[in-house]
Design an enzyme around this catalytic site. Structure first.
Site, PDB file in Angstrom:
ATOM      1  N   SER A 103      68.214   7.402 -34.167  1.00 15.81           N
ATOM      2  CA  SER A 103      68.538   8.632 -33.262  1.00 15.81           C
ATOM      3  C   SER A 103      69.865   8.403 -32.467  1.00 15.81           C
ATOM      4  O   SER A 103      70.229   7.166 -32.109  1.00 15.81           O
ATOM      5  CB  SER A 103      67.384   8.870 -32.453  1.00 15.81           C
ATOM      6  OG  SER A 103      67.595   9.682 -31.471  1.00 15.81           O
ATOM      7  N   TYR A 125      72.628  14.599 -31.858  1.00 16.66           N
ATOM      8  CA  TYR A 125      72.503  15.534 -30.946  1.00 16.66           C
ATOM      9  C   TYR A 125      73.898  16.102 -30.684  1.00 16.66           C
ATOM     10  O   TYR A 125      74.782  15.263 -30.356  1.00 16.66           O
ATOM     11  CB  TYR A 125      71.842  15.117 -29.898  1.00 16.66           C
ATOM     12  CG  TYR A 125      70.220  15.060 -30.158  1.00 16.66           C
ATOM     13  CD1 TYR A 125      69.214  16.208 -30.397  1.00 16.66           C
ATOM     14  CD2 TYR A 125      69.602  13.725 -29.849  1.00 16.66           C
ATOM     15  CE1 TYR A 125      68.140  16.227 -30.564  1.00 16.66           C
ATOM     16  CE2 TYR A 125      68.110  13.859 -30.035  1.00 16.66           C
ATOM     17  CZ  TYR A 125      67.522  15.019 -30.413  1.00 16.66           C
ATOM     18  OH  TYR A 125      66.046  14.703 -30.381  1.00 16.66           O
ATOM     19  N   THR A 151      70.559  17.602 -35.638  1.00 16.24           N
ATOM     20  CA  THR A 151      69.238  18.263 -35.096  1.00 16.24           C
ATOM     21  C   THR A 151      69.628  19.502 -34.257  1.00 16.24           C
ATOM     22  O   THR A 151      70.661  19.607 -33.516  1.00 16.24           O
ATOM     23  CB  THR A 151      68.384  17.457 -34.001  1.00 16.24           C
ATOM     24  OG1 THR A 151      67.945  16.322 -34.635  1.00 16.24           O
ATOM     25  CG2 THR A 151      67.257  18.277 -33.444  1.00 16.24           C
ATOM     26  N   LYS A 226      68.417  19.590 -39.549  1.00 17.89           N
ATOM     27  CA  LYS A 226      67.224  19.205 -39.181  1.00 17.89           C
ATOM     28  C   LYS A 226      66.539  20.179 -38.140  1.00 17.89           C
ATOM     29  O   LYS A 226      67.138  20.307 -37.051  1.00 17.89           O
ATOM     30  CB  LYS A 226      66.767  17.838 -38.592  1.00 17.89           C
ATOM     31  CG  LYS A 226      65.303  17.464 -38.434  1.00 17.89           C
ATOM     32  CD  LYS A 226      65.263  16.121 -37.780  1.00 17.89           C
ATOM     33  CE  LYS A 226      63.830  15.659 -37.414  1.00 17.89           C
ATOM     34  NZ  LYS A 226      63.532  16.269 -36.237  1.00 17.89           N
ATOM     35  N   HIS A 250      60.155  20.093 -34.948  1.00 16.99           N
ATOM     36  CA  HIS A 250      60.025  18.885 -34.132  1.00 16.99           C
ATOM     37  C   HIS A 250      58.842  18.372 -33.728  1.00 16.99           C
ATOM     38  O   HIS A 250      58.676  17.834 -32.819  1.00 16.99           O
ATOM     39  CB  HIS A 250      60.704  19.449 -32.856  1.00 16.99           C
ATOM     40  CG  HIS A 250      62.055  18.430 -32.255  1.00 16.99           C
ATOM     41  ND1 HIS A 250      63.270  18.103 -32.560  1.00 16.99           N
ATOM     42  CD2 HIS A 250      61.629  17.147 -31.621  1.00 16.99           C
ATOM     43  CE1 HIS A 250      63.619  17.285 -31.791  1.00 16.99           C
ATOM     44  NE2 HIS A 250      62.721  16.574 -31.311  1.00 16.99           N
TER      45      HIS A 250
END
Length: 372
Positions: A103, A125, A151, A226, A250
């Site tokens: 992440s 992100y 994402t 995603k 999510h």
């Protein structure tokens, strides 16, 4: 004996606010609960009299060989549950032959995660500072990541009431190692989650298809979106040159009331019609769940929370056992369904509770008796 055992074991050792942060969803947690209920409504139509002496779980994900049609989903701050954090879970994924998705908000720098070895994808992100976002992509490339997973369903963090009630903050020893967070994630607020405050200041709510085009132009790595649920969005993603979409709500942590991911999967798979890979995320808790996803058109799945439960319960060994259980259960489910491998699972048909037999997304037609 099953993944639920690890959740119970983790609950016994984690602080209640950390347990709630991992387990919780947004709003009334309708979508969180619906993810599990929707998977349980999918029944498989097994085939008989097939030679399943040898059953293989091997496949390819994003063009790379994988021992399982399973990748570790991106989850922030593994050090919340164990001091070894992402290093331990990445090692478990490497041992299992499964891709590990690091992440943006991992609690260990991306370079230390890729140093573990194995296949590592980087989840991105989109930050308010576009230059910093693109620098993260280059950093992931330089570190040896083999895919970028953007994402697309977090313009800001969903209203997660458990975290609000707990006034959740990161403890001092846990930080986002890949981005500068300042003090926001560590400062207790009277009526808010500190992480929600932090992400609202850090993430961009202006992520658009133009951003996807810019990212596609920037990197030659496989690009994954995603957080796709609408088939129209999946089709457009394929037109933008995306290599895969992850059908995901999510884990019930963003829009409460969003469709369960597995219910959205068949239409997404039909919409892209093989023009890009389709992965499923949200609610996977067993080998039969993986088989359900394969039968409904996914090429693989992402598994998140169970890895943290395993990590909390027994460190690297616990995370490794979670993936071992999934591998054992998947091989068992494949064989009992008459499938000698992952490709055969795509030809299984399914029944929704209260409905008639559905065709699989892969075209099916009666064949000559000698071929059946």
């Amino acid at each position: 004996m099953c993944l639920a055992d690890f959740e119970r074991a983790a609950a016994a050792v984690l602080p209640p606010d950390v347990r709630d942060f991992i387990a919780g969803g947004s709003g009334g947690e309708i979508t969180l609960d619906a993810n599990r209920a929707a998977l349980d409504r999918v029944f498989l139509l097994p085939r008989i009299l097939r030679d399943v002496t040898e059953v293989s779980t091997r496949t390819r994900l994003l063009g790379t060989p994988a021992a399982l049609p399973i990748a570790v989903a991106p989850i922030a701050y593994h050090r919340l549950v164990h001091p070894d954090g992402e290093i331990a879970t990445a090692r478990a994924a490497r041992a299992a032959g499964a891709p590990f998705t690091a992440s943006t908000l991992s609690s260990v720098p991306i370079e230390e995660i890729t140093a573990v070895g194995g296949t590592v994808w980087f989840q991105l992100y989109w930050l308010r500072d576009t230059a910093r976002t693109l620098d993260l992509v280059r950093r992931a490339e330089d570190a040896g990541c083999s895919a970028i997973v953007l994402t697309v369903d977090v313009p800001w963090m969903g209203r997660r009431l458990r975290d609000v009630r707990n006034r959740f903050t990161l403890p001092g020893h846990v930080r986002a190692a890949n981005v500068e967070t300042g003090a926001a994630a560590h400062e207790r607020s009277a009526n808010a989650s500190a992480l929600a405050v932090h992400t609202s200041r850090t993430f961009s709510s202006a992520l658009t298809w133009s951003s996807v085009a810019a990212l596609r132009k920037l990197t030659g790595l496989p690009l994954v979106l995603k957080g796709v649920l609408a088939p129209e969005d999946a089709l457009r993603a394929a037109e933008f040159g995306v290599d895969a979409v992850v059908v995901s709500n999510h884990g019930g942590r963003q829009l409460d009331g969003a469709v369960p991911s597995v219910d959205a999967l068949p239409e997404v798979a039909r919409a892209v019609s093989g023009s890009c890979e389709v992965l499923l995320d949200s609610g996977i808790r067993s080998g039969p769940d993986v088989l359900r996803a394969l039968a409904l058109g996914a090429s693989g799945v992402l598994v998140g929370r169970p890895l943290l439960w395993g990590l909390a319960a027994d460190g690297e060994a616990g995370a490794a056992r979670v993936l071992e259980l999934l591998a054992e259960e998947l091989r068992d489910a494949l064989g009992l369904a008459g499938c000698d491998g992952v490709a055969a699972a795509a030809r299984l048909r399914t029944v929704r509770a209260g409905s008639s037999v559905e065709r699989s997304p892969e075209a099916w037609a009666p064949r000559a008796r000698a071929e059946v």
